[in-house]
Design an enzyme around this catalytic site. Structure first.
Site, PDB file in Angstrom:
ATOM      1  N   LYS A  27       0.843  -1.205   0.000  1.00  0.00           N
ATOM      2  CA  LYS A  27       0.000   0.000   0.000  1.00  0.00           C
ATOM      3  C   LYS A  27       0.883   1.263   0.000  1.00  0.00           C
ATOM      4  O   LYS A  27       2.092   1.165  -0.064  1.00  0.00           O
ATOM      5  CB  LYS A  27      -0.948  -0.026   1.193  1.00  0.00           C
TER       6      LYS A  27
HETATM    7  C1  LIG Z   1      -5.126  -4.500   1.860  1.00  0.00           C
HETATM    8  C2  LIG Z   1      -6.591  -4.376   1.940  1.00  0.00           C
HETATM    9  C3  LIG Z   1      -7.317  -4.686   3.098  1.00  0.00           C
HETATM   10  C4  LIG Z   1      -6.709  -5.345   4.297  1.00  0.00           C
HETATM   11  O1  LIG Z   1      -5.599  -4.700   4.798  1.00  0.00           O
HETATM   12  P1  LIG Z   1      -4.501  -5.528   5.634  1.00  0.00           P
HETATM   13  O2  LIG Z   1      -3.646  -4.448   6.223  1.00  0.00           O
HETATM   14  O3  LIG Z   1      -3.772  -6.393   4.664  1.00  0.00           O
HETATM   15  O4  LIG Z   1      -5.226  -6.318   6.676  1.00  0.00           O
HETATM   16  C5  LIG Z   1      -8.681  -4.436   3.101  1.00  0.00           C
HETATM   17  N1  LIG Z   1      -9.309  -3.932   2.015  1.00  0.00           N
HETATM   18  C6  LIG Z   1      -8.646  -3.645   0.882  1.00  0.00           C
HETATM   19  C7  LIG Z   1      -9.401  -3.052  -0.271  1.00  0.00           C
HETATM   20  C8  LIG Z   1      -7.265  -3.868   0.791  1.00  0.00           C
HETATM   21  O5  LIG Z   1      -6.629  -3.621  -0.354  1.00  0.00           O
END
Ligand SMILES: *Cc1c(COP(=O)(O)O)cnc(C)c1O
Length: 412
Positions: free
Chosen positions: A195
């Site tokens: 991210k």
């Molecule tokens: C990455 C992601 C999550 C979950 O995040 P984590 O930190 O991996 O638990 C939830 N929703 C979306 C759309 C994501 O891309």
């Protein structure tokens, strides 16, 4: 293939400053629950201009905290788009609530407000208590329309902004950040390494409602409170002195805390967010230019971008007419991988996952747009360190992969 020239679909970037920030925590008295977590929360809230940021251990934990805070339960239902990571839907199941999948706009990959409106209309029993739009790939969903729909139904709006740190949109001539606007109750972020900012694992819920932030913090740490006690007598000694060891558990919470190590890394990464967003937008512009000049037949197209938005480009998704080309996506991905280009598919529609098919709460409704979208989706490399020549390499390798395997009909 030499590993140093492999271009993954996404990757984190760690600088010496990041390493120094984490090392400093390691040498300090605190590894967790020290000063770095509230400092990160302040930095994130400041960046967005939001009132409260509550950091936690992952984006999934952030989604669960949002559901706990809003008090969702087994009699309730939650609307989510089918084009998302499974965690968006799972958080409703954690509460025993039903998941209702909304179809998307196949051109953008975003939840379709008309599909949401149709689900709300059928909800005569008023079971739907929350809508969770996803700002897919980093493009803001239509929050003003969705918030209005939610409001009129008495439902909460929680936006899953795991792709959209730094995104914004215009409404009635006013600019609003994702994470600080009047069209959402709670906004969820993830700081997983793919991210916008990397923490290893990490997440946050951002809100302008102080009361909701207090409850998020309660559920983050076992439902334990150290003030505003339910039993003031037990909190004090007979002589009226507060008992120094006393705490109360008033709600069933979890340990979803972030560590100081992660928070220090997050604060350091946040200082580069603005410049990395600028770079992501430059990369997207370069892709648009190169793709439109390379694939003049329209068989490879970037996702549509809505007017009046500022895209955060977590992902760069193109739609490829694999069927018309007579090529399998697997063959294209394997050939690209062999030539040093990593690609991914975002996402397999969540309503098609065996777990959700088994639940049957959705009565096997068909979602044609998300299936059309899924058939063509391919995420190309997108991260700030990509150079212009890397982008050229991606597009020419994609062209070669499609040309080498296309059917004779296409060649004419
Ligand atoms: C990455 C992601 C999550 C979950 O995040 P984590 O930190 O991996 O638990 C939830 N929703 C979306 C759309 C994501 O891309």
């Amino acid at each position: 293939m030499d590993d140093s020239t492999f271009l993954p679909y996404s990757r984190q970037h760690i600088t010496q400053e990041d390493i120094d920030a984490v090392t400093e925590v390691l040498r300090s008295d605190w590894l967790t629950q020290g000063p770095a977590v509230p400092a990160f929360e302040d930095n994130l809230a400041d960046y967005l201009g939001a009132r409260e940021a509550v950091a936690c251990s992952s984006g999934t934990a952030a989604l669960h905290l949002a559901m706990l805070t809003l008090g969702l339960g087994p009699d309730d239902a939650v609307i989510v788009p089918s084009n998302t990571f499974v965690a968006t839907a799972n958080c409703a199941c954690f509460m025993g609530a039903d998941v209702l999948f909304a179809d998307i706009d196949a051109a953008t990959g975003l939840i379709d407000p008309a599909a949401v409106a149709a689900l709300l209309e059928q909800d005569a029993e008023q079971k739907i208590k929350a809508i969770i739009p996803v700002h897919f790939a980093g493009q803001p969903a239509d929050l003003p329309t969705l918030y209005d729909l939610a409001n009129r139904h008495g439902a909460w709006l929680v936006d899953d902004a795991c792709h959209a740190l730094g995104a914004a949109y215009n409404d009635n001539g006013q600019r609003y950040a994702v994470g600080n606007n009047p069209h959402s109750d709670l906004t969820v972020f993830s700081f997983h390494p793919v991210k916008h900012i990397a923490m290893g694992e990490g997440g946050a819920v951002v809100t302008n409602h102080k009361d909701l932030a207090d409850r998020l913090r309660l559920f983050r740490s076992h439902g334990i409170r150290r003030q505003e006690f339910a039993d003031p007598e037990a909190a004090h000694s007979p002589d009226g002195i507060p008992n120094p060891w006393y705490y109360e558990m008033t709600d069933l919470g979890y340990n979803y805390r972030l560590t100081d190590l992660q928070a220090a890394l997050g604060s350091s990464q946040l200082t580069r967010l603005r410049q990395s967003l600028t770079r992501r937008r430059e990369i997207a512009a370069a892709y648009v230019d190169l793709l439109s000049r390379t694939f003049t037949d329209g068989l490879v197209q970037p996702l549509a971008v809505r007017p009046n938005i500022e895209h955060a480009y977590h992902l760069y998704v193109v739609s490829i007419a694999f069927e018309r080309l007579g090529i399998s996506r697997a063959a294209v991905m394997n050939r690209l991988r062999a030539n040093g280009i990593g690609t991914q598919v975002h996402y397999i529609p969540v309503h098609l996952q065996p777990y959700y098919r088994g639940l049957e709460t959705d009565n096997g409704r068909k979602l044609p747009q998300v299936e059309t979208y899924y058939a063509g989706a391919l995420s190309l490399p997108m991260y700030p360190e990509l150079s212009f020549s890397d982008i050229k390499r991606v597009v020419s390798e994609l062209e070669a992969a499609l040309v080498s395997q296309r059917q004779p009909a296409y060649r004419s």
